[in-house]
Each structure stands twice: as C-alpha cells, then as structure tokens.
Design a protein around this motif. Structure first.
Motif, PDB file in Angstrom:
ATOM      1  N   GLN A  78      44.693  22.757  24.169  1.00  0.00           N
ATOM      2  CA  GLN A  78      44.057  21.568  24.741  1.00  0.00           C
ATOM      3  C   GLN A  78      44.277  20.352  23.843  1.00  0.00           C
ATOM      4  OE1 GLN A  78      40.230  22.075  26.644  1.00  0.00           O
ATOM      5  NE2 GLN A  78      39.483  20.216  25.624  1.00  0.00           N
ATOM      6  N   SER A 113      46.932  13.946  30.159  1.00  0.00           N
ATOM      7  CA  SER A 113      46.026  15.095  30.229  1.00  0.00           C
ATOM      8  C   SER A 113      44.636  14.736  29.694  1.00  0.00           C
ATOM      9  CB  SER A 113      46.610  16.296  29.484  1.00  0.00           C
ATOM     10  OG  SER A 113      46.649  16.069  28.097  1.00  0.00           O
ATOM     11  N   MET A 150      42.913  12.557  32.321  1.00  0.00           N
ATOM     12  CA  MET A 150      42.477  13.400  33.447  1.00  0.00           C
ATOM     13  C   MET A 150      41.323  14.325  33.054  1.00  0.00           C
ATOM     14  SD  MET A 150      46.153  14.604  35.038  1.00  0.00           S
ATOM     15  CE  MET A 150      45.365  15.848  36.079  1.00  0.00           C
ATOM     16  N   VAL A 168      41.559  17.067  31.210  1.00  0.00           N
ATOM     17  CA  VAL A 168      42.036  18.441  31.363  1.00  0.00           C
ATOM     18  C   VAL A 168      41.416  19.325  30.289  1.00  0.00           C
ATOM     19  CG1 VAL A 168      44.090  19.934  31.187  1.00  0.00           C
ATOM     20  CG2 VAL A 168      44.205  17.769  32.456  1.00  0.00           C
ATOM     21  N   LEU A 222      44.434  25.714  33.613  1.00  0.00           N
ATOM     22  CA  LEU A 222      43.885  24.418  33.225  1.00  0.00           C
ATOM     23  C   LEU A 222      42.931  23.953  34.314  1.00  0.00           C
ATOM     24  CD1 LEU A 222      47.226  22.619  32.192  1.00  0.00           C
ATOM     25  CD2 LEU A 222      45.692  23.980  30.750  1.00  0.00           C
ATOM     26  N   ALA A 228      40.418  20.387  35.717  1.00  0.00           N
ATOM     27  CA  ALA A 228      40.118  18.963  35.605  1.00  0.00           C
ATOM     28  C   ALA A 228      39.016  18.615  36.609  1.00  0.00           C
ATOM     29  CB  ALA A 228      41.367  18.120  35.876  1.00  0.00           C
ATOM     30  N   ASN A 270      39.956  11.783  38.570  1.00  0.00           N
ATOM     31  CA  ASN A 270      41.139  12.098  39.383  1.00  0.00           C
ATOM     32  C   ASN A 270      40.930  11.781  40.855  1.00  0.00           C
ATOM     33  OD1 ASN A 270      42.826  13.457  37.248  1.00  0.00           O
ATOM     34  ND2 ASN A 270      40.906  14.591  37.068  1.00  0.00           N
ATOM     35  N   SER A 309      47.324  13.671  40.600  1.00  0.00           N
ATOM     36  CA  SER A 309      46.555  14.432  39.608  1.00  0.00           C
ATOM     37  C   SER A 309      46.707  15.930  39.836  1.00  0.00           C
ATOM     38  CB  SER A 309      45.074  14.048  39.667  1.00  0.00           C
ATOM     39  OG  SER A 309      44.872  12.728  39.229  1.00  0.00           O
ATOM     40  N   LEU A 354      48.407  18.410  37.088  1.00  0.00           N
ATOM     41  CA  LEU A 354      47.744  19.590  36.536  1.00  0.00           C
ATOM     42  C   LEU A 354      48.593  20.840  36.763  1.00  0.00           C
ATOM     43  CD1 LEU A 354      45.041  20.239  35.043  1.00  0.00           C
ATOM     44  CD2 LEU A 354      44.256  21.144  37.247  1.00  0.00           C
ATOM     45  N   SER A 367      50.258  23.153  33.793  1.00  0.00           N
ATOM     46  CA  SER A 367      49.984  24.586  33.621  1.00  0.00           C
ATOM     47  C   SER A 367      51.276  25.386  33.578  1.00  0.00           C
ATOM     48  CB  SER A 367      49.046  25.106  34.706  1.00  0.00           C
ATOM     49  OG  SER A 367      49.667  25.138  35.971  1.00  0.00           O
ATOM     50  N   GLU A 427      41.483  23.715  39.470  1.00  0.00           N
ATOM     51  CA  GLU A 427      42.206  24.482  38.458  1.00  0.00           C
ATOM     52  C   GLU A 427      43.646  24.685  38.896  1.00  0.00           C
ATOM     53  OE1 GLU A 427      40.235  28.222  37.800  1.00  0.00           O
ATOM     54  OE2 GLU A 427      38.825  27.307  36.407  1.00  0.00           O
TER      55      GLU A 427
END
Length: 150
Positions: free
Chosen positions: A8, A18, A21, A23, A35, A37, A42, A53, A57, A61, A97
C-alpha cells in the motif's frame, strides 16, 4: 516479500493516483492481490463509482500481482500496461474491490522470455466486486522489463 502495508505504501508513493483514490490493500501474495477503494473520492455525477476509478483499481490489482510475483522470484523488473479491456456489469454504489490474478500456466513462458530477452508480455485479469457481488472485470496485457545494474 512485500506485505499488505508495504505494498500500500509503495502504491501510494509510486502511483499517486492510488493515494488520491484512497486505495487500501486487503490481501497480497504472488497469486492474487485484492485492493479496495471507497465511493467518496471516486464518485461520478450519477453518485456511483467513476468508470476510470474502477478501471484504475482493476489495473492496479493486476499490475500488483505481477509485481509481487517478480519480487518473490528475485526478478528486478519494471511493469507497464500495454492494453486492456474492461466490462462494467453493474453500477458500483459503494466501496469496491478488485482482485488481480494471473494464469499460472502462462508464468513459466513469461519468466523464461523475460530472463532470455529482458522483456516479456503477460496477461493478467481482475474481478471487480461491491458488497461481495460481481460488478465488472478486466483483462490486461502487461509488459515487464528486467532492470539492469546501474
């Protein structure tokens, strides 16, 4: 090996989007990375997650699972996305996710090519969910480059 907190931090430092967002890394290993958010940073004009967004994400990932696999195998590489296709199946109305995975059968060929040529391509996928329900999916083609000693 990188744990969830280290991944992270790495993502927030190396890919500032990230952090914007918000994350978070929920799970991370060389087989899969999940991941998450929240909706608020977003959100779009329809009060759902902005498609960019969701795409970001999912890409993060998928990128992360390749990154962790390279680290686990001692291959110092740089990874970029070459192309992707995403399907948005349902509006996303809350925290979402993305779980990135690789097809294990593709890895040995990818690794051999990377070690031999210093460059290789691999496909990774990500599944998007919200409240445990599938809301979309991504398939991406990534390019990895071996870093040379400087």
């Amino acid at each position: 090996m990188m744990d969830t907190a280290a991944l992270q931090t790495y993502l927030h430092q190396q890919i500032p989007l990230s952090a914007a967002m918000q994350v978070t890394v929920h799970a991370a290993n060389p087989q899969a990375v999940t991941l998450a958010a929240p909706l608020a940073p977003n959100i779009n004009h329809k009060h759902t997650v902005f498609g960019g967004s969701a795409s970001a994400l999912a890409i993060l990932s998928a990128w992360s699972v390749i990154h962790l696999r390279l680290l686990a195998e001692g291959l110092p590489g740089e990874i970029v996305i070459q192309s992707n296709e995403i399907a948005y199946d349902k509006p996303i109305r809350g925290t979402f996710e993305a779980t990135g995975t690789l097809a294990d059968a593709a890895w040995p060929i990818f690794r051999k090519t990377l070690e031999r040529r210093g460059l290789a391509r691999i496909e990774a996928s990500a599944r998007l969910t919200c409240d445990g329900e599938p809301v979309g999916s991504l398939t991406g083609r990534f390019v990895a480059f071996l870093r040379t000693a400087e």
